[in-house]
Scaffold this active site. Structure first.
Site, PDB file in Angstrom:
ATOM      1  CE  LYS A  32      38.464  32.662  62.484  1.00 19.64           C
ATOM      2  NZ  LYS A  32      38.560  31.846  61.265  1.00 19.64           N
ATOM      3  CG  HIS A  80      40.601  28.596  57.172  1.00 14.21           C
ATOM      4  ND1 HIS A  80      40.243  29.675  56.396  1.00 14.21           N
ATOM      5  CD2 HIS A  80      41.132  27.686  56.321  1.00 14.21           C
ATOM      6  CE1 HIS A  80      40.564  29.424  55.126  1.00 14.21           C
ATOM      7  NE2 HIS A  80      41.096  28.233  55.061  1.00 14.21           N
ATOM      8  CE1 TYR A 125      38.912  36.376  59.531  1.00 13.05           C
ATOM      9  CE2 TYR A 125      37.746  37.029  57.546  1.00 13.05           C
ATOM     10  CZ  TYR A 125      38.861  36.496  58.168  1.00 13.05           C
ATOM     11  OH  TYR A 125      39.928  36.087  57.402  1.00 13.05           O
ATOM     12  NE  ARG A 161      16.793  59.613  57.064  1.00 15.03           N
ATOM     13  CZ  ARG A 161      17.332  59.794  58.255  1.00 15.03           C
ATOM     14  NH1 ARG A 161      18.228  60.731  58.456  1.00 15.03           N
ATOM     15  NH2 ARG A 161      16.974  59.036  59.278  1.00 15.03           N
ATOM     16  CD  GLN A 192      44.432  40.079  62.618  1.00 17.88           C
ATOM     17  OE1 GLN A 192      45.284  39.814  63.453  1.00 17.88           O
ATOM     18  NE2 GLN A 192      44.392  39.493  61.445  1.00 17.88           N
ATOM     19  CG  ASP A 227      41.169  26.637  52.119  1.00 15.90           C
ATOM     20  OD1 ASP A 227      41.949  26.636  53.086  1.00 15.90           O
ATOM     21  OD2 ASP A 227      40.370  27.565  51.892  1.00 15.90           O
ATOM     22  NE  ARG A 274      37.831  34.006  50.516  1.00 13.99           N
ATOM     23  CZ  ARG A 274      38.986  34.440  50.024  1.00 13.99           C
ATOM     24  NH1 ARG A 274      40.117  34.049  50.572  1.00 13.99           N
ATOM     25  NH2 ARG A 274      39.009  35.258  48.994  1.00 13.99           N
ATOM     26  CG  ASN A 287      41.198  39.522  59.581  1.00 13.09           C
ATOM     27  OD1 ASN A 287      42.190  40.222  59.606  1.00 13.09           O
ATOM     28  ND2 ASN A 287      41.028  38.513  60.406  1.00 13.09           N
TER      29      ASN A 287
END
Length: 185
Positions: free
Chosen positions: A71, A61, A131, A23, A46, A169, A58, A48
């Site tokens: 994270k 950071h 994340y 399945r 939180q 960035d 990206r 995201n």
């Protein structure tokens, strides 16, 4: 879940147990109890999600104190190269990185503690990246180091001239010009 130690303390690869049959498949993407037992107690506040196309880069950071973030990241669709760079002053691994491929096929997750800069490059046509963070986003604390800093020795697995970066960035400092707000403990 299987927790894999990396060469840098504070960065872990997590492989969930997959239950597959004709399945499809099922897995727990997060269990507070199991995470607390096998990684460390944490409260994520939180979640995201971003969607990006091939070549999007990206990062790298982080949030400055007092709003630092740990994270837990994963790629729900597509494939990314995910990277954590140690930016803790005094750390024996300062400036070193861990890179891991996260994809919808391998279902791996990457846990990145506070004191690391984080970024990723999209290796598939598109990618949906998710994340969890243990601190809310605070724009005034948002910062980063250059994702294109060659001194970091990161092989992003895409030609950097094909990289698609936000204007923000492109303005981050190189590691050598960076004064880290983090101290190794």
């Amino acid at each position: 879940m299987n927790v894999i130690q990396t060469a840098i303390d504070g960065v872990l690869i997590i492989e969930p147990r997959i239950f597959a049959d004709a399945r499809g498949y099922f897995f727990e993407s997060f269990s507070q109890r199991e995470f607390d037992e096998k990684v460390r107690p944490i409260t994520f506040v939180q979640d995201n999600e971003s969607m990006s196309s091939y070549g999007v880069m990206r990062g790298l950071h982080f949030q400055r104190p007092p709003y630092t973030q740990s994270k837990l990241v994963r790629c729900a669709r597509g494939k990314v190269l995910d990277v954590a760079v140690d930016i803790r002053k005094g750390s024996p691994t300062y400036g070193q990185h861990v890179a891991v491929e996260l994809s919808e096929e391998n279902h791996r997750q990457f846990f990145i503690s506070k004191g690391f800069a984080h970024g990723f490059a999209v290796l598939s046509e598109t990618a949906v990246f998710q994340y969890k963070c243990d601190e809310f986003y605070h724009p005034e604390a948002d910062d980063g180091i250059s994702i294109l800093d060659e001194s970091l020795g990161i092989d992003w697995r895409i030609p950097t001239e094909k990289g698609i970066l936000s204007e923000k960035d492109t303005r981050h400092a190189l590691l050598r010009d960076f004064d880290s707000p983090f101290t190794w403990y």
